[in-house]
Design a protein around this motif. Sequence first.
Motif, PDB file in Angstrom:
ATOM      1  N   UNK A 353      49.808  13.680  44.486  1.00 27.88           N
ATOM      2  CA  UNK A 353      49.982  13.140  45.823  1.00 27.88           C
ATOM      3  C   UNK A 353      49.455  14.061  46.906  1.00 27.88           C
ATOM      4  N   UNK A 354      49.026  15.255  46.521  1.00 22.79           N
ATOM      5  CA  UNK A 354      48.493  16.212  47.470  1.00 22.79           C
ATOM      6  C   UNK A 354      47.098  16.650  47.097  1.00 22.79           C
ATOM      7  N   UNK A 355      46.491  17.531  47.884  1.00 21.99           N
ATOM      8  CA  UNK A 355      45.122  17.984  47.618  1.00 21.99           C
ATOM      9  C   UNK A 355      45.070  18.965  46.452  1.00 21.99           C
ATOM     10  N   UNK A 356      43.917  19.015  45.796  1.00 25.56           N
ATOM     11  CA  UNK A 356      43.748  19.842  44.608  1.00 25.56           C
ATOM     12  C   UNK A 356      43.941  21.321  44.925  1.00 25.56           C
ATOM     13  N   UNK A 357      43.571  21.756  46.120  1.00 23.49           N
ATOM     14  CA  UNK A 357      43.682  23.172  46.457  1.00 23.49           C
ATOM     15  C   UNK A 357      45.143  23.637  46.460  1.00 23.49           C
ATOM     16  N   UNK A 358      46.055  22.774  46.872  1.00 27.72           N
ATOM     17  CA  UNK A 358      47.465  23.145  46.880  1.00 27.72           C
ATOM     18  C   UNK A 358      47.977  23.436  45.477  1.00 27.72           C
ATOM     19  N   UNK A 359      47.328  22.830  44.471  1.00 27.80           N
ATOM     20  CA  UNK A 359      47.775  23.002  43.088  1.00 27.80           C
ATOM     21  C   UNK A 359      47.331  24.343  42.506  1.00 27.80           C
ATOM     22  N   UNK A 360      46.275  24.939  43.037  1.00 22.55           N
ATOM     23  CA  UNK A 360      45.658  26.092  42.371  1.00 22.55           C
ATOM     24  C   UNK A 360      45.607  27.363  43.209  1.00 22.55           C
ATOM     25  N   UNK A 361      45.875  27.295  44.474  1.00 21.16           N
ATOM     26  CA  UNK A 361      45.587  28.414  45.372  1.00 21.16           C
ATOM     27  C   UNK A 361      46.362  29.687  45.040  1.00 21.16           C
ATOM     28  N   UNK A 362      47.497  29.573  44.342  1.00 17.77           N
ATOM     29  CA  UNK A 362      48.323  30.744  44.063  1.00 17.77           C
ATOM     30  C   UNK A 362      48.266  31.204  42.609  1.00 17.77           C
ATOM     31  N   UNK A 363      47.390  30.615  41.786  1.00 19.74           N
ATOM     32  CA  UNK A 363      47.352  30.995  40.367  1.00 19.74           C
ATOM     33  C   UNK A 363      46.627  32.329  40.199  1.00 19.74           C
ATOM     34  N   UNK A 364      46.819  32.958  39.022  1.00 22.47           N
ATOM     35  CA  UNK A 364      46.179  34.247  38.736  1.00 22.47           C
ATOM     36  C   UNK A 364      45.434  34.182  37.408  1.00 22.47           C
ATOM     37  N   UNK A 365      44.418  34.992  37.300  1.00 22.72           N
ATOM     38  CA  UNK A 365      43.661  35.146  36.055  1.00 22.72           C
ATOM     39  C   UNK A 365      44.283  36.286  35.258  1.00 22.72           C
ATOM     40  N   UNK A 366      44.756  35.976  34.058  1.00 22.68           N
ATOM     41  CA  UNK A 366      45.445  36.973  33.258  1.00 22.68           C
ATOM     42  C   UNK A 366      44.552  37.619  32.198  1.00 22.68           C
ATOM     43  N   UNK A 367      43.300  37.206  32.110  1.00 26.22           N
ATOM     44  CA  UNK A 367      42.374  37.825  31.157  1.00 26.22           C
ATOM     45  C   UNK A 367      40.955  37.608  31.656  1.00 26.22           C
ATOM     46  N   UNK A 368      40.375  38.642  32.275  1.00 23.02           N
ATOM     47  CA  UNK A 368      39.062  38.469  32.889  1.00 23.02           C
ATOM     48  C   UNK A 368      37.912  38.636  31.898  1.00 23.02           C
TER      49      UNK A 368
END
Length: 581
Positions: A353-368
Motif C-alpha cells: 500500500x506504500x512506495x517501494x522505497x519505504x520498504x527498503x530504505x533501512x535495510x543493510x548488506x550483511x555480506x558484501x
Amino acid sequence: MSAFKPAAWPRKLRSQHWFGGTSRDTIYHRGWLKNQGHPHDLFDGRPVIGILNTWSDLTPCNGHLRELAEKVKAGVWEAGGFPVEIPVFSASENTFRPTAMMFRNLAALAVEEAMRGQPIDGAVLLVGCDKTTPSLVMAAASTDLPSIVVTGGPMLNGYFRGERVGSGTHLWKFSEAVKAGEMTQEEFLEAEASMSRSSGTCNTMGTASTMASMVEALGMALSGNAAIPAVDSRRKVMAQLSGRRIVQMVKDDLKPSDIMTKKAFENAIRVNGAIGGSTNAVVHLLAMAGRVGIDLSLDDWDRLGRDIPTVVNLMPSGEYLMEEFFYAGGLPVVIKMLGEAGKLHKDALTVSGGPIWDEVKDVRNWNDDVIRPVERALTQQGGIVVLRGNLAPKGCVLKPSAASPHLMKHRGRAVVFEDIDDYKAKINDESLDIDESCVMVMKNCGPRGYPGMAEVGNMGLPPKVLRKGITDMVRISDARMSGTAYGTVLLHTSPEAARGGPLAIVKNGDFIEIDVDARRVHLDISDEEMQRRLADWRPSVEPPASGYARLFHDHVEGADTGADFDFLKGCRGAPVGRDSH
C-alpha cells in the motif's frame, strides 16, 4: 511518493453476488459450500480470498506449497477473511514435454477463467517453479482482482565433494565434464543426489529465483519474499503475513493495475540487471506487461539494463547460491542500492500500500562478497543486451554476466543445425567440421517451431572442442535457455525460423558477426542473396492437426513481444456476469 487512495469500506464485494441475500441462486451457491461445515456468518460480506495453489506431485519445486497454503489461510482468517484453496494448472519445468513454456499461456488462461468465474474477491498466488510465476501473474493482470504473490522459495545449497553445487548450473557443467572425459558417468550419478537436497526451486539465480525477484521488484509481493529458503521457518511467516495483507488489499481495492505500472516494470528490468537474472525474464515480463496493458518492448530492456552493474555474486554468473543471498539481506538490499544510485522509481506502489522505497530504505548488506558494492561488481554492464541486424531484425538477447568477454566481438563460420534433432544427431560426431572459432546456429526452436520455445539454446559443445579445454563458443538460436545456464548464447532470435525469419536461411559456411557493444548481429551475405534465399524458403514445420498444440501454433506471438496468445492481450477485468440458475 505514490498517493494511492484506498476505496471506502465497507462496500458490496464481488463474492456477494454469489453469496449475499436470500434468492434461490444465492442459497444454491451458499448452501452447497455449507456442506464443508462453514457457519452462516462466513458469508456475511467478509472478503473471500482464493488461494491459487500450483502444488503438484509432478511439480517438485512446488511440492511444499500445500503446507504454505495452510499458513496463508491462517493469515486470512486472522484478518477477517474467508480463505478458499483452489488447485490450478501447474506447468512443471521438470516434467512437461515438449517444454513447460508451451503451457505457460494455457495455465494463464485456465487460471484467469478460474478467477473470473468463481466467487473470490482477491487472490494469493502460490507459485515457485519457473512458469507458475508468470502464468499466475499474467492471469491476475488480466482479471485485475486484488492479488499478492507468495513464492515457495529456493532449496538449500547443494554440496558435492566439498564444492557448492548449484541446481541446473552444475548439471550443465558436469554433463560437459563427462563429455570431455574429466568426470565419469558414475561420479555424475553420485553428484545427482547432491543437487536437490530440500524442497524448493533452483538455488541458483535461475528463472525461478529471477521471477521471484521480478514480482518483488514489481511490487506484487511483500518485501523480502524472493530469497527466503523454502524450508526456513520465515517462509511460513511470509505466507501468513501475505494472507493477512490480501484481506486489507481487497478492502482497499488495491489491484494489479495500480501496482504493475510502467515505472514498476522499469524497476524490475533494472533489478534483473543487478541480480544477473535469467534471459527468460525478458519474455515473461513482456507477456505480463501485455496483459496489464503496459507498452513494454525489447528496446526498454536494452535501454534500462545497459548501465546496470551486476552486483549479486550468484551462480550461474558468480560464486554463491540463494541461501547466501538471503543471509546477506536478499533483494531489498539490491533495490536499496539501485535507489541510492538514482536507478529506481522510489514512488512505485507495492502490495504493502506504500512506495517501494519505504520498504527498503533501512535495510543493510550483511555480506558484501555476495551482494557486492558497485566498484567490485561482477560486470559493470549487466542487464540483458538486445542485438539487432539482418539476422535478427526484431532482436535477439544475450546475458553479458554469463558470457565470455573475449567472445563479445566475434566473427565465425556458421555450423548449422536445422532443429534440435539435427543437433543431437551431429554434435558428438568426430567428423563434424567445427572448431572453437565457429558459430553454432540452431533453427526451428522458437515459439512456433519447437513448439513452445524450449530451453535448448545453450547447446552443449562438441566433445572434440571440449577436450581442448574450451568451455564456451558463440551460439545463436530462436530458442531459450535455462536461467541456470551460462555462455555466450544469443537467444530468442526474432522473427523465428519457423515463421521465415532470416535465421531460417543461414547455411553451413556462412560467416556471422556479433558485436555486443554495437548491439549488432550480422549474417555476412549480400542483401540480394538474403532476399533470394528468403524468397526460396518454405516452412519445414507442419501445423498440428488439432488440440491445444494447434491453438498454440495459430495464436502464439513472437518472443520479441512475450510469446503470449494474440487474443489474450490487455486487462479484461473480472465481471460478475449473469447468474446461471
